[in-house]
Motif scaffolding. Sequence first.
Motif, PDB file in Angstrom:
ATOM      1  N   GLY A  34       9.779  -9.692   5.463  1.00  0.00           N
ATOM      2  CA  GLY A  34       8.331  -9.909   5.470  1.00  0.00           C
ATOM      3  C   GLY A  34       7.515  -9.129   6.449  1.00  0.00           C
ATOM      4  O   GLY A  34       6.299  -9.089   6.349  1.00  0.00           O
ATOM      5  N   ILE A  35       8.139  -8.497   7.436  1.00  0.00           N
ATOM      6  CA  ILE A  35       7.338  -7.804   8.435  1.00  0.00           C
ATOM      7  C   ILE A  35       8.130  -6.625   8.979  1.00  0.00           C
ATOM      8  O   ILE A  35       9.350  -6.670   9.067  1.00  0.00           O
ATOM      9  CB  ILE A  35       6.927  -8.762   9.574  1.00  0.00           C
ATOM     10  CG1 ILE A  35       5.994  -8.047  10.550  1.00  0.00           C
ATOM     11  CG2 ILE A  35       8.142  -9.311  10.307  1.00  0.00           C
ATOM     12  CD1 ILE A  35       5.205  -8.997  11.399  1.00  0.00           C
ATOM     13  N   SER A  82      17.041 -11.776  -4.666  1.00  0.00           N
ATOM     14  CA  SER A  82      15.962 -12.328  -3.855  1.00  0.00           C
ATOM     15  C   SER A  82      14.722 -12.503  -4.728  1.00  0.00           C
ATOM     16  O   SER A  82      14.487 -11.741  -5.664  1.00  0.00           O
ATOM     17  CB  SER A  82      15.663 -11.418  -2.673  1.00  0.00           C
ATOM     18  OG  SER A  82      14.999 -10.280  -3.115  1.00  0.00           O
ATOM     19  N   SER A  83      13.962 -13.524  -4.408  1.00  0.00           N
ATOM     20  CA  SER A  83      12.820 -13.871  -5.252  1.00  0.00           C
ATOM     21  C   SER A  83      11.852 -12.697  -5.350  1.00  0.00           C
ATOM     22  O   SER A  83      11.162 -12.541  -6.344  1.00  0.00           O
ATOM     23  CB  SER A  83      12.113 -15.089  -4.685  1.00  0.00           C
ATOM     24  OG  SER A  83      11.646 -14.805  -3.393  1.00  0.00           O
ATOM     25  N   GLU A  84      11.846 -11.865  -4.300  1.00  0.00           N
ATOM     26  CA  GLU A  84      10.949 -10.716  -4.330  1.00  0.00           C
ATOM     27  C   GLU A  84      11.357  -9.744  -5.430  1.00  0.00           C
ATOM     28  O   GLU A  84      10.512  -9.201  -6.144  1.00  0.00           O
ATOM     29  CB  GLU A  84      10.962 -10.005  -2.976  1.00  0.00           C
ATOM     30  CG  GLU A  84      10.374 -10.809  -1.836  1.00  0.00           C
ATOM     31  CD  GLU A  84      11.380 -11.718  -1.156  1.00  0.00           C
ATOM     32  OE1 GLU A  84      12.558 -11.723  -1.563  1.00  0.00           O
ATOM     33  OE2 GLU A  84      10.983 -12.423  -0.212  1.00  0.00           O
ATOM     34  N   ILE A  97      -0.264  -0.032  -5.882  1.00  0.00           N
ATOM     35  CA  ILE A  97      -0.038   1.272  -5.248  1.00  0.00           C
ATOM     36  C   ILE A  97      -0.169   1.145  -3.734  1.00  0.00           C
ATOM     37  O   ILE A  97       0.640   1.680  -2.976  1.00  0.00           O
ATOM     38  CB  ILE A  97      -1.016   2.317  -5.811  1.00  0.00           C
ATOM     39  CG1 ILE A  97      -0.785   2.509  -7.307  1.00  0.00           C
ATOM     40  CG2 ILE A  97      -0.849   3.651  -5.085  1.00  0.00           C
ATOM     41  CD1 ILE A  97      -1.706   3.513  -7.953  1.00  0.00           C
ATOM     42  N   PHE A  98      -1.197   0.426  -3.301  1.00  0.00           N
ATOM     43  CA  PHE A  98      -1.354   0.167  -1.862  1.00  0.00           C
ATOM     44  C   PHE A  98      -0.041  -0.340  -1.272  1.00  0.00           C
ATOM     45  O   PHE A  98       0.450   0.156  -0.256  1.00  0.00           O
ATOM     46  CB  PHE A  98      -2.411  -0.932  -1.628  1.00  0.00           C
ATOM     47  CG  PHE A  98      -3.833  -0.442  -1.550  1.00  0.00           C
ATOM     48  CD1 PHE A  98      -4.128   0.890  -1.396  1.00  0.00           C
ATOM     49  CD2 PHE A  98      -4.890  -1.345  -1.598  1.00  0.00           C
ATOM     50  CE1 PHE A  98      -5.436   1.325  -1.308  1.00  0.00           C
ATOM     51  CE2 PHE A  98      -6.201  -0.919  -1.515  1.00  0.00           C
ATOM     52  CZ  PHE A  98      -6.473   0.411  -1.373  1.00  0.00           C
ATOM     53  N   LEU A  99       0.512  -1.346  -1.921  1.00  0.00           N
ATOM     54  CA  LEU A  99       1.655  -2.044  -1.341  1.00  0.00           C
ATOM     55  C   LEU A  99       2.893  -1.162  -1.293  1.00  0.00           C
ATOM     56  O   LEU A  99       3.560  -1.068  -0.264  1.00  0.00           O
ATOM     57  CB  LEU A  99       1.940  -3.323  -2.140  1.00  0.00           C
ATOM     58  CG  LEU A  99       0.839  -4.386  -2.058  1.00  0.00           C
ATOM     59  CD1 LEU A  99       1.062  -5.481  -3.072  1.00  0.00           C
ATOM     60  CD2 LEU A  99       0.790  -4.972  -0.666  1.00  0.00           C
ATOM     61  N   VAL A 100       3.190  -0.505  -2.407  1.00  0.00           N
ATOM     62  CA  VAL A 100       4.429   0.276  -2.451  1.00  0.00           C
ATOM     63  C   VAL A 100       4.323   1.482  -1.517  1.00  0.00           C
ATOM     64  O   VAL A 100       5.242   1.780  -0.747  1.00  0.00           O
ATOM     65  CB  VAL A 100       4.742   0.714  -3.892  1.00  0.00           C
ATOM     66  CG1 VAL A 100       5.981   1.583  -3.912  1.00  0.00           C
ATOM     67  CG2 VAL A 100       4.948  -0.507  -4.773  1.00  0.00           C
ATOM     68  N   PHE A 143      10.638  -6.953  -0.986  1.00  0.00           N
ATOM     69  CA  PHE A 143      12.036  -6.629  -1.280  1.00  0.00           C
ATOM     70  C   PHE A 143      12.461  -5.379  -0.522  1.00  0.00           C
ATOM     71  O   PHE A 143      13.542  -5.330   0.067  1.00  0.00           O
ATOM     72  CB  PHE A 143      12.239  -6.442  -2.779  1.00  0.00           C
ATOM     73  CG  PHE A 143      13.629  -6.020  -3.106  1.00  0.00           C
ATOM     74  CD1 PHE A 143      14.654  -6.946  -3.051  1.00  0.00           C
ATOM     75  CD2 PHE A 143      13.937  -4.711  -3.402  1.00  0.00           C
ATOM     76  CE1 PHE A 143      15.951  -6.570  -3.302  1.00  0.00           C
ATOM     77  CE2 PHE A 143      15.229  -4.322  -3.652  1.00  0.00           C
ATOM     78  CZ  PHE A 143      16.241  -5.257  -3.609  1.00  0.00           C
ATOM     79  N   LEU A 144      11.584  -4.357  -0.521  1.00  0.00           N
ATOM     80  CA  LEU A 144      11.902  -3.130   0.204  1.00  0.00           C
ATOM     81  C   LEU A 144      12.057  -3.397   1.694  1.00  0.00           C
ATOM     82  O   LEU A 144      12.927  -2.821   2.346  1.00  0.00           O
ATOM     83  CB  LEU A 144      10.798  -2.092  -0.009  1.00  0.00           C
ATOM     84  CG  LEU A 144      10.861  -1.277  -1.297  1.00  0.00           C
ATOM     85  CD1 LEU A 144       9.681  -0.331  -1.355  1.00  0.00           C
ATOM     86  CD2 LEU A 144      12.155  -0.499  -1.376  1.00  0.00           C
TER      87      LEU A 144
END
Lengths: 430, 372, 333
Positions: free
Chosen positions: C148-149, B343-345, C74-77, C138-139
């Motif tokens: 995405g959500i 996946s692109s991500e 860091i915020f995102l992960v 991806f996670l």
Amino acid sequence: MDNEGVAKTTAIAIVIIIIAAAVIGAYVATRPPVKPPAVFKIAVVSDIGGRGDLSFNDMAFKGGDDAERDFGVEMKEIISMVEADYVPNLRTAALDPDVKLIVGVGFLLTHALIEVAKEFPDKNFVGIDTFTKWVDPQPNLLDVVYEEHKGSALVGALGGLLAAYYDKPYIGGVFGIEIPVLWKFEIGYKWGCDWAMGWIENNKPEMKRGIYNTPRDKRVLYDYTGTFSDITKGYLTAVPMYEKGAVAVYNIAGPLGLGINSAVKDIATRDRLKAGPPFWIGVDANQDWINPGFVIASMMKRVDYGVYYATKLVLENKFREAVAEYGNEIVLGIGTTVLGIPMEGISVSTLADLDEFIKMGVKAEELTGEPVLPGPPEWIKEKVAEMRDNQPAWIWGAVAELESKIRTGAVEVPLAVTENAVKEWRAILG
Amino acid sequence: MDVGEFVRLRLSQSMISKLPNLFMGYIRGLKRPLIESAFAIFVGLIVGALIMIIFRHDPIEGYISMLKGYGIFIAKRTFMTREFMFALAFATPYMLTALTFAVGVRAGLFNIGAEGQLYIGAAAASWMAAHVALPSGFHVFAVTVFAMLAGALWAVLPALLKIWKGVHEVISTIMLNWMAFYLVMYLAIYHLRGIWAHITKEALPTARYPVLAGSLTAVIFIALLVCIGVYIFLWRMHPGYELRLVGDNPDAARYAGMSISRAIFLSFIIGGLVAGLAGASLAVRPEKWGFHATLGDLMGYGFAGIGVALVGRNHPIGIIPAAIFFGGLAHSGRFMEFDIRISSELVGAIQGVIIIAMALPGLLALIRRKAK
Amino acid sequence: MITIGRIRLSKRVLAYAISLIAITVFLYLLDRAGVPPKDIIRSGLFAMTPLALAATGECINEKAGVVNIGLEGIFLVSCVIGVFGAERLGSGIAGLLVGSLVGAFIGFIFGLMSVYARANQVVAGMGINVFGIGFLPFLLMAIWAFPGIHLVRKEFLVPKILTPIGLLSPVIFVAIAVPIIAHIILNRTFLGIKIKAAGEKPEAADVAGQRVDHIRMFTCTLGGAMAGLGGVFMSLAWFDGIVKEIAAGRGFIALACVVFAGLSPLLALAGAFIFGFAEALAYTVAITPGAKVYPFLPYFLKMVPYIVPLVIVTIFIGRRPFPKALGKPYIRE
């Protein structure tokens, strides 16, 4: 010198170990089973919103999934990270000999589609929301556009009637970036609210309260947040709207709905509410499940149908015929047909639609064993049905009346895509 | 020793007649950074492979697909120039925004204003290219210069705030980036538009850079010239030398009677000029010859440039291969996604790991030292 | 910090007094203009929290001489893995802890690279950002198979609590307390002296018997943990869900707060609040119908949150010293 030699040897040894580990790992890792090659592939190229925009990109992939299921085709997805990706992404898809149809999602791909459609004249291209017809029409390129203004008018009317019923002075709208597609939403929404006020005057004089008494050009609180991704801005815009007395806020900015939802949840927690008002209104996909009881409805723009229909046209060898017949553009909306087959693309969400989307969530939950939906499916459906039943029937009746009038052409929802048209309508409706 | 430092030293020692020697010296000077960078990339690729393995993709297939981004098609045993051209098209703005950051670092600044200056440059270029009629030949020149000046103009404020009030450039440039974002969005919707309100007006044919292939235009030659020009300025001219000294050792520069303010100002202005050019390269390119009012065409290049500059060791010449490396990376994601459904991500995450590994030029030295 | 001259001190007091009066008058005027300041303050506090947490951590980090610009990453992960932790462990508070631990882990790795492997800290930080931007969506797919959500169920959230100014998250109080504690630690304790020594004169600290590497590893980990808490706050205590661009550049704004404050945690808190408040104010004013009279006005309003801190830093704060060894790896010879 000797030391350095030793060091070098060590370094090389470490490198070799790492390589070995990687190579072994590569072969130990289970290779995914090779699928038998499908004869017919479609490719869906997203715009930079990518997956999870809760709107048209996700809907387009859903359409591809549905086509996979029903027609046995294989869908290839390519996500665009930056706008410079569009042309190379479309080309990558077109270079695959099995790919017969390439779908570009979003008006941002207009020019890229033209460029690539010219390079690959024997492939079929579809653009969702694009306007290639007006720029440089190609015989193998079809625009699929939607009548968002009509759908927005329906939810605008719904909002206006709810505001009158609950004696609230405003309805709200949180918009993304100020682009013509969103102007269609904006003016349609305001027009729908205005139509509702006229309806109240003629049919329900006792409801002449709340929003009805707000000046005509101040009934809709709205703002273009300048983003389709920063949900904080959805929250910051929605909070004062509800505080000023908006009964419902229309989300026209994809993921920003989560920010609006958070603002609604705050009020619900503060006032210990089980269901709205306040409400919010979803867009593009069915978003009623996100917060059951607080999302009054969604303006559904069935991008998935666009992909699905286009695949069908290609499979039946009618694609080029349709392109020629309809002047490179098909319109999916309320009461629209293509080559004699009814193909609609705009509606206000119903309980049946909700079911379809809950199923997607259930599928994900089965796959992962993790909670995806905000609650059990039955609970969601019950809550949504209960919320809908708790609104007076005449409101739903009026919205249905507007829909049938739009369908028969008895009323004309303004289609504002130019700056002048928008200015004119803003002068009247705020 | 620094590459440029080495060359300067060499130049001062040797005559023109010793050019072959000089060349060899340059190569020898390059050897260490090259080996270090290569090692860092290698480590990054290994970690990326591990990630692919963890998530059940074949890393070898993954990297074969990734090479396609650089035009190398292993299965077909060919080199696709056209694909490589796309990588170069990505590399062009990277090169320029990286230069902005690098010139800042050379003067001791953390100038991350390229993003906003690029927006302003793009708006200026779009206006000059589409709304002003000029004779062909001169028009392209006017667009380029005007965009550069506009970018420089946006860099004047952080420069002055830094010099007069000591306002740190990180805060002023971040804030000005966002201001530029909303300003250019407004300009694009209400003043630069053509037939379509969400696309700025198409550049007139006289204002278009010649197209080499795909979305690669002749701007890349200007970009390369600018890189070389900045190199010459920094290492072969007195104000450039002052600028670097201010960055390396402000106290020494002050004792030597150099004007620190002037060096800072110069660094910001050069950065602005270059970022403005990056804006022009993005605003005047096929297929639209304009940019979307959503600014999606322009976003992100300024920040990507920081990574490029650092991998290129903040050296105007080093930036060129670094930009091409990143350009190829940007172009390769689609192949990895299309060919083997990574996946692109995940491709983005793997690229992040490669960048992190690039931060470790000292790793090789460390391994050596530990070995001792 | 004790050697503040008398004149500077009085000037500072004057500045505080003037700002206080100005703020009061401003809030009063807002109230009169029909824009209730209560909600703006409330929204502002929410917007402040991730910035204040991340900025405080980064202040301490930079005091010790390490620059970590990977706050966005860091915020995102941490925001995703924190939610995953909350759902697995069944409580929002546990989710907050998991989020901070993830941040601490990233900070620790970053520390290993910058302290021991002499990494270029800025490249490593940028790499963390690029990694996070890709890894979060991806996670989402890998964990929940939903692109995405992700929405978090009520039982896994950190409940908001009712206060006199409306519903607030308990994390907001943590975000206010942490900079104050950090200020005390930095200026009143031996640990603070050690941290500052590691950033100012690592050689001297080393000679004095302090392990600069240990101090820096500690601050890197701590800074990461605080940024991680800021990230998971957004998903578990504010928005009740994740979208893939949930941070939307706030990691960089947090960096701006650090610079705004000149590495003082208290000023970082002030900077974060000023930004949050200005943002909430701008978006509140923007929805009043009059704001659409001139097309430029809504766009100008969106610039306000960025103009205000810049003006304040120009007028009131100006030049501030940064640690001499900032960003430079220190290796014992």
